[in-house]
Design a protein around this motif. Structure first.
Motif, PDB file in Angstrom:
ATOM      1  N   VAL A 204      43.577  36.555  27.957  1.00 39.18           N
ATOM      2  CA  VAL A 204      42.424  37.390  27.617  1.00 39.18           C
ATOM      3  C   VAL A 204      41.762  37.859  28.904  1.00 39.18           C
ATOM      4  CG1 VAL A 204      42.001  36.223  25.427  1.00 39.18           C
ATOM      5  CG2 VAL A 204      40.874  35.393  27.500  1.00 39.18           C
ATOM      6  N   PRO A 205      41.040  38.983  28.853  1.00 41.73           N
ATOM      7  CA  PRO A 205      40.280  39.409  30.037  1.00 41.73           C
ATOM      8  C   PRO A 205      39.245  38.343  30.394  1.00 41.73           C
ATOM      9  CG  PRO A 205      40.457  41.198  28.444  1.00 41.73           C
ATOM     10  CD  PRO A 205      40.962  39.968  27.755  1.00 41.73           C
ATOM     11  N   LEU A 206      39.002  38.200  31.675  1.00 46.43           N
ATOM     12  CA  LEU A 206      38.062  37.181  32.140  1.00 46.43           C
ATOM     13  C   LEU A 206      36.672  37.416  31.559  1.00 46.43           C
ATOM     14  CD1 LEU A 206      37.495  34.740  33.894  1.00 46.43           C
ATOM     15  CD2 LEU A 206      37.182  36.283  35.850  1.00 46.43           C
ATOM     16  N   SER A 207      36.296  38.670  31.354  1.00 42.38           N
ATOM     17  CA  SER A 207      34.976  38.956  30.791  1.00 42.38           C
ATOM     18  C   SER A 207      34.825  38.343  29.400  1.00 42.38           C
ATOM     19  CB  SER A 207      34.754  40.471  30.717  1.00 42.38           C
ATOM     20  OG  SER A 207      35.762  41.089  29.926  1.00 42.38           O
ATOM     21  N   ALA A 241      40.473  40.835  34.904  1.00 38.59           N
ATOM     22  CA  ALA A 241      41.487  39.857  35.290  1.00 38.59           C
ATOM     23  C   ALA A 241      41.900  39.035  34.065  1.00 38.59           C
ATOM     24  CB  ALA A 241      40.956  38.950  36.386  1.00 38.59           C
ATOM     25  N   LEU A 242      43.177  38.719  33.962  1.00 36.56           N
ATOM     26  CA  LEU A 242      43.693  37.982  32.806  1.00 36.56           C
ATOM     27  C   LEU A 242      43.729  36.485  33.069  1.00 36.56           C
ATOM     28  CD1 LEU A 242      46.663  40.282  31.721  1.00 36.56           C
ATOM     29  CD2 LEU A 242      44.417  40.084  30.640  1.00 36.56           C
ATOM     30  N   VAL A 243      43.303  35.708  32.064  1.00 35.10           N
ATOM     31  CA  VAL A 243      43.333  34.244  32.154  1.00 35.10           C
ATOM     32  C   VAL A 243      43.765  33.695  30.802  1.00 35.10           C
ATOM     33  CG1 VAL A 243      41.523  34.156  33.906  1.00 35.10           C
ATOM     34  CG2 VAL A 243      40.902  34.046  31.486  1.00 35.10           C
ATOM     35  N   PRO A 244      44.343  32.480  30.768  1.00 34.39           N
ATOM     36  CA  PRO A 244      44.637  31.842  29.479  1.00 34.39           C
ATOM     37  C   PRO A 244      43.339  31.604  28.716  1.00 34.39           C
ATOM     38  CG  PRO A 244      45.832  30.755  31.268  1.00 34.39           C
ATOM     39  CD  PRO A 244      44.857  31.690  31.913  1.00 34.39           C
ATOM     40  N   ARG A 340      45.961  38.692  37.975  1.00 31.41           N
ATOM     41  CA  ARG A 340      46.616  39.710  37.187  1.00 31.41           C
ATOM     42  C   ARG A 340      45.558  40.462  36.398  1.00 31.41           C
ATOM     43  NH1 ARG A 340      48.767  36.835  33.158  1.00 31.41           N
ATOM     44  NH2 ARG A 340      47.147  35.343  33.689  1.00 31.41           N
ATOM     45  N   THR A 341      45.802  41.715  36.083  1.00 30.82           N
ATOM     46  CA  THR A 341      44.840  42.503  35.326  1.00 30.82           C
ATOM     47  C   THR A 341      45.483  43.029  34.056  1.00 30.82           C
ATOM     48  OG1 THR A 341      45.426  44.502  36.591  1.00 30.82           O
ATOM     49  CG2 THR A 341      43.563  43.190  37.369  1.00 30.82           C
ATOM     50  N   ALA A 342      44.627  43.414  33.118  1.00 32.91           N
ATOM     51  CA  ALA A 342      45.114  43.920  31.825  1.00 32.91           C
ATOM     52  C   ALA A 342      45.773  45.281  32.014  1.00 32.91           C
ATOM     53  CB  ALA A 342      43.952  44.029  30.859  1.00 32.91           C
TER      54      ALA A 342
END
Length: 342
Positions: A204-207, A241-244, A340-342
């Motif tokens: 998911v996006p970090l936001s 940015a993408l994170v689990p 990494r980014t979306a």
């Protein structure tokens, strides 16, 4: 994360396999690229068709899948053998000067020689296509295992989180703060509705991850309003940015449970994201409660082990996780993972 069918991996495997097998022919047959290239391209195309068929066979009974898979390899080997011999018989005499032969194939001038050459080509292609299907089957089996592990690790967080939150609600009720407990239950309901709908295999996006943690902190703030504060630092350029998903949840829970709950003074929880080169760094820091000398803060509990396990399954060796006391009487947990980014 990725699904079981990944055409990019199938393509990479096919190109690598058939290129490796073609190198010998290319080295031994200078100027014979017009003959080798069509066979190389047709092999890759047939390999991709096989990989797609393999994907479709994952939902059928095992015996049927094996039977259809063997027939598919047989059909691909026959098709490629016919193609090879046709190109060699029709194009070879014109493309190769002086009647030079293709490595492994003679320019057959009779039907009998062509049949013999077809047999050799069929056996060779059956072996190679069989190897390709077996390799892809192992790759898919490993991915299914990894996906199952990721789901189990992700869902492990739900009862862990729920237990901690219900304890907080129970604490409010014991204190006689019924109104705050009601608001907390409603907030918990909204939070669970959001988190339980998340796909464990997708980042998911970090936001969005930060927004979920803000909701959780607001829930806990209902109970510890007199001695809890939090500060979230998310630069605008890191919002995509993408994170689990829920990777920060155990860190926030521990900051509340081991930092705020036992404290007598006001505790500030700081959630910060920053970029260091090609790495994304996420940190959760909180004041340490007053404790007797020599006492150490809680170490790797269920939630923190879950973080390590999920990062290992998701990123292999491309992550770091550390936690422990830092200067200033604070406790810090830090996750470092690829940016990494979306």
């Amino acid at each position: 994360m990725v699904g079981i069918w990944n055409w990019r991996e199938a393509l990479v495997l096919a190109v690598t396999l058939w290129t490796a097998l073609s190198i010998n022919d290319i080295l031994m047959l200078p100027g014979g690229l017009p003959i080798i290239a069509p066979g190389w391209l047709s092999c890759i195309l047939l390999a991709l068709v096989l990989s797609r068929l393999l994907h479709n066979l994952q939902t059928v009974p095992k015996r049927l899948a094996i039977g259809v898979g063997v027939l598919a390899v047989f059909a691909a080997a026959v098709s490629q053998a016919v193609f090879d011999i046709t190109v060699i018989m029709m194009v070879g005499p014109h493309a190769l000067p002086g009647g030079q032969s293709v490595p492994g194939f003679a320019l057959a001038d009779t039907w009998g020689k062509a049949i013999l050459q077809f047999r050799f080509s069929f056996i060779w292609n059956a072996i190679v296509f069989g190897f390709y299907v077996a390799a892809l089957s192992l790759l898919n089996a490993q991915r299914r295992k990894l996906d199952a592990e990721m789901r189990a690790l992700r869902y492990e967080l739900n009862p862990h989180f729920l237990f901690n939150t219900l304890n907080s609600i129970a604490g409010l009720i014991e204190e006689g703060s019924g109104g705050r407990a009601d608001r907390m239950v409603l907030s918990l309901s909204r939070f669970l509705q959001t988190t339980l709908s998340l796909d464990p295999l997708h980042d998911v996006p970090l936001s969005k991850e930060i927004a979920l943690q803000r909701d959780y902190l607001e829930i806990e703030h209902e109970r510890f309003a007199d001695r809890m504060a939090f500060d979230i630092r998310l630069p605008a350029d890191l919002e995509t940015a993408l994170v689990p998903n829920l990777i920060l949840q155990p860190l926030i829970e521990n900051a509340v449970k081991h930092g705020v709950a036992p404290a007598r003074k006001r505790v500030t929880i700081v959630l910060e994201a920053r970029r260091e080169g090609d790495r994304l760094v996420l940190s959760v820091e909180n004041d340490l409660p007053d404790a007797p000398a020599g006492r150490k803060p809680a170490g790797m509990g269920v939630g923190l082990r879950n973080i390590s396990d999920r990062l290992q399954a998701r990123f292999g060796s491309r992550w770091r996780f550390s936690s422990g006391p830092v200067d200033g009487g604070r406790y810090q947990a830090v996750i470092t993972l690829p940016f990494r980014t979306a």
